[in-house]
Design an enzyme around this catalytic site. Structure first.
Site, PDB file in Angstrom:
ATOM      1  N   ASP A   1       9.387   2.666  -0.643  1.00 18.31           N
ATOM      2  CA  ASP A   1       8.365   3.325   0.173  1.00 18.31           C
ATOM      3  C   ASP A   1       8.680   3.022   1.641  1.00 18.31           C
ATOM      4  OD1 ASP A   1       4.698   3.268   0.351  1.00 18.31           O
ATOM      5  OD2 ASP A   1       6.252   4.151   1.634  1.00 18.31           O
TER       6      ASP A   1
ATOM      7  N   TYR B   1       0.866  -1.185   0.000  1.00 19.75           N
ATOM      8  CA  TYR B   1       0.000   0.000   0.000  1.00 19.75           C
ATOM      9  C   TYR B   1       0.896   1.226   0.000  1.00 19.75           C
ATOM     10  CZ  TYR B   1      -3.447   3.414   1.824  1.00 19.75           C
ATOM     11  OH  TYR B   1      -4.254   4.506   2.008  1.00 19.75           O
TER      12      TYR B   1
ATOM     13  N   LYS C   1       4.871   8.988   8.744  1.00 23.67           N
ATOM     14  CA  LYS C   1       4.792   8.420  10.094  1.00 23.67           C
ATOM     15  C   LYS C   1       5.871   8.948  11.042  1.00 23.67           C
ATOM     16  CE  LYS C   1       2.452   4.436   8.078  1.00 23.67           C
ATOM     17  NZ  LYS C   1       1.083   4.425   8.593  1.00 23.67           N
TER      18      LYS C   1
HETATM   19  P1  KE4 Z   1      -0.635   8.195   4.726  1.00 22.93           P
HETATM   20  O1  KE4 Z   1      -1.165   8.933   3.536  1.00 22.93           O
HETATM   21  O2  KE4 Z   1      -1.690   7.359   5.413  1.00 22.93           O
HETATM   22  O3  KE4 Z   1       0.146   9.103   5.690  1.00 22.93           O
HETATM   23  O4  KE4 Z   1       0.498   7.176   4.193  1.00 22.93           O
HETATM   24  C1  KE4 Z   1       0.152   6.232   3.192  1.00 22.93           C
HETATM   25  C2  KE4 Z   1       1.111   5.061   3.264  1.00 22.93           C
HETATM   26  C3  KE4 Z   1       2.124   4.965   2.319  1.00 22.93           C
HETATM   27  N1  KE4 Z   1       3.012   3.949   2.350  1.00 22.93           N
HETATM   28  C4  KE4 Z   1       2.953   3.007   3.323  1.00 22.93           C
HETATM   29  C5  KE4 Z   1       3.980   1.902   3.322  1.00 22.93           C
HETATM   30  C6  KE4 Z   1       1.948   3.056   4.325  1.00 22.93           C
HETATM   31  O5  KE4 Z   1       1.910   2.099   5.285  1.00 22.93           O
HETATM   32  C7  KE4 Z   1       1.013   4.106   4.300  1.00 22.93           C
HETATM   33  C8  KE4 Z   1      -0.109   4.213   5.323  1.00 22.93           C
HETATM   34  N2  KE4 Z   1      -0.243   3.111   6.219  1.00 22.93           N
HETATM   35  C9  KE4 Z   1      -1.582   2.905   6.741  1.00 22.93           C
HETATM   36  C10 KE4 Z   1      -1.539   1.692   7.677  1.00 22.93           C
HETATM   37  N3  KE4 Z   1      -1.369   0.476   6.975  1.00 22.93           N
HETATM   38  C11 KE4 Z   1      -2.101   4.116   7.422  1.00 22.93           C
HETATM   39  C12 KE4 Z   1      -3.315   3.906   8.296  1.00 22.93           C
HETATM   40  C13 KE4 Z   1      -4.555   4.429   7.665  1.00 22.93           C
HETATM   41  O6  KE4 Z   1      -4.756   4.253   6.441  1.00 22.93           O
HETATM   42  O7  KE4 Z   1      -5.347   5.026   8.429  1.00 22.93           O
END
Ligand code: KE4
Length: 428
Positions: free
Chosen positions: A243, A148, A271
């Protein structure tokens, strides 16, 4: 799913939230939709603990999905944000803080020559892909099933995290054109990637990968996988994007690149980099990064990019990590003892589990077989995970509310919390 009577306030808050916010949440994975039951509304946190609206406490293994690596409300980080808040929240002008933060990241991640700050991991990944396409003049890119990279259109193909949890195979609202250049391969399947390069040759702008996957649950790269991607991208003038939104500054001060000794061309962050405030970033080779406006023509922008409060939280967090690298050894030790405790507790109950763990990222899969990609994660016992989740929640232990997510251990979690966690399984 029976809800514990001790979370009545959360129930009321959830009912109210649903009247104004779709599903009552601002991010789908928070909704408990896959584990069942209603989400718990948190009110405050301290160190390793969350405290909900009903006053219940929980050992926190989600830590805001990664950011709170130091634990909640670290006094130095709180102080830094307070001091900045008294000066100003936001200017919309350059500030010295942003340069300080950029130099701090560059001191930790050697192959980041230039970096651009944004406000989320999604922004970081979508901008890095646009940059790779602008730099190479090519459109196609490869992502991996179960990974993701945020919710920008091109990435929502066979994606992990909430899409895997809710089994959303195609997302309405994404025009075919937006995802027609998205190629997918299986995680850890280098031959599958080689076949895509054989088919598309020099037409591939980028390969984007979670160097340690966290969005199908924690899944580790097998020996040679990342190194193989590196070689293929170099040979085909393709930009390799790591990523590191999850792994950055978590697996080591220099992230997965340091931990696994493989160098990407562009790296995305999120994060931990913001210490709990909204920061994303992407950085890498000067030659690529200088294609970005205002130097080059690849346009990318953001009103609150480099926001002073967020920079203050990020600088404080990364400075602590940079000056106390023993934290990573401590995180490795704590998480390893959690992993062995989980394994022993479940095997003493005759429940087969696979524990995938690297550094302070860990996942429990209820399976007798290894989990090396999304296909193998998808056939683990999800109903049993959901039962496990609620049992632990009622014991005051907050796990990610979905099997296809990594747990995140913080430096505030000590042997006492690990012991309590393992004991809780015994009553399952
Ligand atoms: P954000 O846009 O949520 O800050 O980041 C996206 C993203 C990009 N790349 C990786 C590897 C990620 O894990 C994420 C976001 N992770 C999720 C949890 N699996 C965020 C939690 C959520 O969607 O509320």
């Amino acid at each position: 799913m029976k809800m514990s009577s001790k979370r009545q306030k959360s129930e009321v808050l959830f009912a109210n939230a649903k009247l104004s916010i779709p599903g009552g949440v601002n991010s789908p994975v928070r909704a408990f939709k896959s584990v069942g039951g209603n989400p718990v509304f948190m009110e405050r946190a301290e160190g390793a603990y969350l405290y909900d609206a009903d006053g219940n406490s929980y050992i926190d293994y989600i830590n805001s999905w990664g950011p709170m690596i130091l634990g909640h409300n670290h006094p130095t980080v709180v102080e830094a944000v307070k001091l900045q808040a008294e000066k100003a929240f936001s200017f919309g002008t350059p500030t010295q803080l942003e340069t300080e933060m950029a130099e701090l990241v560059k001191s930790l991640v050697q192959n980041v020559e230039l970096i651009r700050f944004v406000s989320s991991g999604t922004e970081a990944c979508m901008s890095a892909l646009r940059l790779a396409r602008g730099y190479t003049g090519k459109n196609k890119f490869i992502k991996f099933e179960g990974c993701y990279h945020g919710h920008a259109d091109p990435f929502l193909v066979k994606a992990g995290s909430g899409l895997a949890t809710f089994d959303i195979q195609t997302v309405p609202g994404i025009p075919a054109g937006a995802a027609m250049d998205t190629l997918t391969a299986k995680y850890n399947d280098l031959e599958g990637v080689m076949a895509l390069f054989a088919q598309y040759k020099e037409d591939i702008a980028a390969v984007i990968v979670e160097p340690v996957a966290g969005n199908m649950g924690c899944v580790l790269p097998e020996r040679g996988f990342l190194e193989g991607l590196r070689k293929l991208c170099t040979a085909h003038h393709t930009v390799l994007i790591f990523d590191e939104v999850m792994t950055g500054f978590r697996l080591a001060a220099g992230g997965a690149q340091e931990k696994l000794n493989v160098q990407a061309d562009l790296i995305t962050f999120g994060k931990v980099i913001g210490g709990g405030l909204p920061v994303g970033a992407f950085g890498g080779k000067k030659e690529i990064m200088e294609c970005l406006a205002p130097v080059g023509k690849v346009y990318q922008a953001g009103t609150l990019s480099g926001n002073p409060l967020a920079m203050a939280a990020g600088i404080a967090t990364l400075s602590i990590l940079k000056n106390n690298t023993f934290i990573y050894h401590q995180l490795e030790q704590t998480t390893s003892s959690l992993a062995s405790g989980l394994k022993n507790a479940f095997s003493s109950k005759g429940i087969p589990v696979v524990i995938n763990q690297l550094g302070s990222m860990i996942s429990v899969f209820f399976s007798e077989h290894p989990v090396r990609n999304f296909e193998e994660a998808a056939v683990t016992d999800i109903p049993l995970f959901n039962r496990f989740f609620h049992h632990m929640l009622d014991q005051g232990i907050y796990l990610p509310p979905a099997a296809f997510e990594s747990w995140f251990v913080s430096a505030a979690i000590s042997d006492a919390e690990i012991e309590k966690t393992i004991q809780a399984i015994k009553t399952m």
